[in-house]
Design a protein around this motif. Structure first.
Motif, PDB file in Angstrom:
ATOM      1  N   PHE A 164      85.687  41.099  28.006  1.00 29.95           N
ATOM      2  CA  PHE A 164      86.398  39.836  28.230  1.00 29.95           C
ATOM      3  C   PHE A 164      86.536  39.043  26.935  1.00 29.95           C
ATOM      4  N   ARG A 165      85.531  39.135  26.091  1.00 26.71           N
ATOM      5  CA  ARG A 165      85.599  38.425  24.809  1.00 26.71           C
ATOM      6  C   ARG A 165      86.706  38.984  23.927  1.00 26.71           C
ATOM      7  N   ASP A 166      86.905  40.288  23.982  1.00 30.14           N
ATOM      8  CA  ASP A 166      87.987  40.887  23.202  1.00 30.14           C
ATOM      9  C   ASP A 166      89.361  40.464  23.717  1.00 30.14           C
ATOM     10  N   ARG A 167      89.465  40.287  25.041  1.00 27.91           N
ATOM     11  CA  ARG A 167      90.758  39.949  25.640  1.00 27.91           C
ATOM     12  C   ARG A 167      90.979  38.438  25.755  1.00 27.91           C
ATOM     13  N   PHE A 168      89.980  37.635  25.419  1.00 32.05           N
ATOM     14  CA  PHE A 168      90.094  36.187  25.616  1.00 32.05           C
ATOM     15  C   PHE A 168      91.304  35.578  24.901  1.00 32.05           C
TER      16      PHE A 168
END
Length: 628
Positions: A152-156
């Motif tokens: 999720f952090r990569d896609r935030f």
């Protein structure tokens, strides 16, 4: 074909309702009606007689009558039956195509996703100076691989970009609707200043029609823009599988195109005429543009015009002309390019093979555009059917034409699609169910707040002296003293009717100027509002309950298919039992011979042991004898 028949029957029912319920004696058109109305705009507009709106009132009553309520209930039930019919049809297709036990196969990661993962791994490897992409751990003969994935952090950042862009696109839609509002306001004032009496007499019709056409053109343009934006936003998210990519793309495209198609309609249905103010204290935009109000017949007629132009325009231009014209144009461009580049003169003279000719066809882009057309059409048929009852008829005619156009397109204009197994239509069914549920709520609000159905019922049963509709028009009109106009806001031609006007009328529930609380909201307003809200709650719950009853009564699986599946299961069980019984009988036949062999083996082994014992005992006896 059954779906088309349902549409036809629904439209025939509505036409029957309209023929039964339209009455010719309307109070507005009565020859003795002599009500002077307040100006429709500042300055250039003058006072006018209510009887001049007779034609508009008659046309509005074609759709604004008690039959509208029954037709809306009928269409809500039709939508529920449509969904149930599709579930049954889907189950039948699953059985016929041997997909009853089919489960979606696990999709492989998309190339874009793997590329992003590789970028992440390389970046982490560069930062940490040791490999983290794959860590091999051996435990005996077992190899364990630790694989990177997008979190999720990569896609935030992509998620935030999606939210901001979606809100921006919706804001663009609202801004364009606001621009069309300003166009209507300014055009109406300009046409009222015309010296041509014909132009002045048809101001309302001209403004409504041209504004609807402008909305249609904008909708067609923004549909293409929003489709490209939705795909770009979905690519930014980098979904892992093709199925996830398609579902996210469909959801974004539907949201943007839904707002694009229905925002102008929602404004006319629920906001126009309610943000106007009153004579002497109108609401202005930019301190110069007075907010537009509905005609005396209500906004339902204008809503019908907007719906008809938008629906027919999208079906005729976007769904039919574009589907045939654009593939042909792309085919021609592709042929011209290949002719100028790759082919030699002698090769062009040769007859092309089938696969070479198919190369010039448009590649198959998937079924998403086809599904989107049907979803938007389903929205037009169900969401505002109370204001545009002819929508099912136009949908029926469009589908009859489009079936043949799609057949021609798939056969002669597109490359052959790649077949893929699927047990249902995926996310589209959930969208259909959502639209059907929202349609119940929207139709409840259209009947309650946009039409005059509730005010008429309230007047007939609460305020009418004899229980009839006589005096209803006068009951809905308030009084205004013309001397209370703001400076510069009154009409420039106070003698337009040939006599000075001291009191004019406007449509609202307000106290007269001679009361103790002049121009304040009257108690009739609150009574009508309470009944409107009660109607919305009752209509919504009753219709949804009826839909649930329909859903419960109609089984999802057809009876013949259910019996056939049950028979097949019984046959499978019998076959399994026979196979098990055969194994048991074979085992039983083998059991005696096996037991006999075991007995022989045991007897042989016992005999062998006995002989051994005898041989062992004889020498000992001899030895003992010899001693003596």
């Amino acid at each position: 074909m059954k779906i088309l028949i349902y549409l036809f029957l629904s439209n025939c029912t509505n036409v029957l309702f309209m023929c039964v319920c339209v009455h010719s004696s309307m109070e507005i058109c009565h020859p003795k009606t002599n009500i002077t109305m307040c100006p429709l705009c500042d300055g250039v507009c003058g006072y006018w007689k209510l009887s001049t709106a007779c034609g508009t009132a008659r046309a509005s009553h074609l759709f604004d009558n008690p039959a509208t309520v029954f037709f809306s209930v009928f269409m809500a039930l039709w939508a529920a039956m449509f969904m149930e019919h599709w579930k049954r049809r889907q189950m039948r297709l699953n059985y016929e195509w041997d997909l009853t036990g089919f489960e979606d196969e696990e999709d492989h990661p998309r190339a874009e996703y793997e590329f992003r993962v590789m970028q992440k791994s390389l970046k982490r490897e560069t930062q940490s100076k040791h490999k983290v992409q794959h860590t091999s751990l051996y435990s005996g003969n077992i190899l364990v691989l630790k694989v990177e994935k997008l979190t999720f952090r990569d896609r935030f950042p992509a998620y935030m970009t999606n939210i901001v862009m979606m809100l921006l696109m919706v804001g663009v839609t609202f801004a364009i609707v606001f621009g069309v509002i300003l166009y209507r306001i300014s055009t109406k004032a300009a046409l009222h200043m015309s010296s041509n009496p014909t132009t002045r007499n048809h101001v309302q019709l001209t403004v409504k029609t041209t504004a609807a056409i402008i909305n249609l053109v904008v909708i067609l343009i923004l549909d293409e823009v929003y489709g490209a934006v939705a795909r770009w936003l979905t690519v930014l998210e980098a979904p892992k599988t093709d199925k996830s990519f398609e579902e996210r793309l469909i959801f974004k495209t539907f949201i943007l195109k839904f707002f694009n198609a229905f925002t102008p309609i929602i404004y006319i249905a629920f906001f126009r005429g309610r943000l106007v103010g009153r004579p002497g204290r109108y609401l202005y935009v930019f301190e110069s543009y007075r907010m537009e109000e509905c005609a005396h017949g209500g906004c339902l007629m204008e809503l019908c015009i907007q719906l008809s132009i938008t629906m027919l325009g999208k079906q005729l231009i976007q769904n039919n002309l574009f589907e045939i014209g654009i593939p042909k144009l792309k085919k021609l461009i592709r042929y011209i390019r290949s002719k100028q580049g790759a082919f030699q003169e002698e090769e062009r003279q040769k007859k092309l093979q089938r696969y070479e000719a198919d190369h010039f066809l448009e590649p198959f882009a998937g079924l998403t555009p086809e599904y989107m057309e049907m979803i938007i059409q389903f929205g037009f048929v169900t969401l505002f059917v109370a204001s545009f009852p002819l929508a099912p008829l136009f949908a029926l005619l469009n589908n009859i034409i489009e079936i043949r156009l799609d057949a021609k397109k798939f056969v002669s204009e597109l490359r052959r699609p790649i077949a893929a197994r699927a047990k249902d239509i995926g996310i589209w069914y959930n969208i259909l169910r959502g639209v059907a549920k929202v349609a119940i709520i929207i139709n409840a609000f259209v009947i309650s707040f946009t039409s005059d159905f509730i005010p008429r019922m309230v007047y007939q049963y609460m305020y009418s002296p004899d229980g009839s509709m006589h005096g209803f028009v006068n009951h809905t009109l308030s009084y205004f003293n013309t001397s209370h106009f703001e400076v510069g806001r009154g009409t420039m031609d106070p003698l337009h009717l040939g006599f000075p006007v001291e009191v004019c009328r406007y449509k609202d529930y307000r106290e007269p100027p001679w009361s103790s609380t002049p121009y304040e909201v009257s108690k009739e307003f609150w009574a009508v509002l309470a009944v409107r809200l009660a109607f919305v709650i009752i209509f919504q719950n009753v219709v949804m309950l009826m839909n649930d009853v329909v859903d419960w009564l109609i089984p999802d699986i057809p009876k013949d298919i259910s019996l056939q599946i049950h028979k097949e299961k019984i046959l499978l069980v019998e076959l399994f039992m026979k196979e098990e019984q055969g194994k048991i009988s074979v085992a039983e036949r083998r059991a005696p011979s096996t037991m006999k062999e075991n007995c022989n083996r045991r007897s042989n082994s016992s005999t062998h042991h006995t002989n051994s014992d005898n041989l062992d005992s004889t020498p000992h006896h001899t030895n003992s004898t010899s001693k003596f």
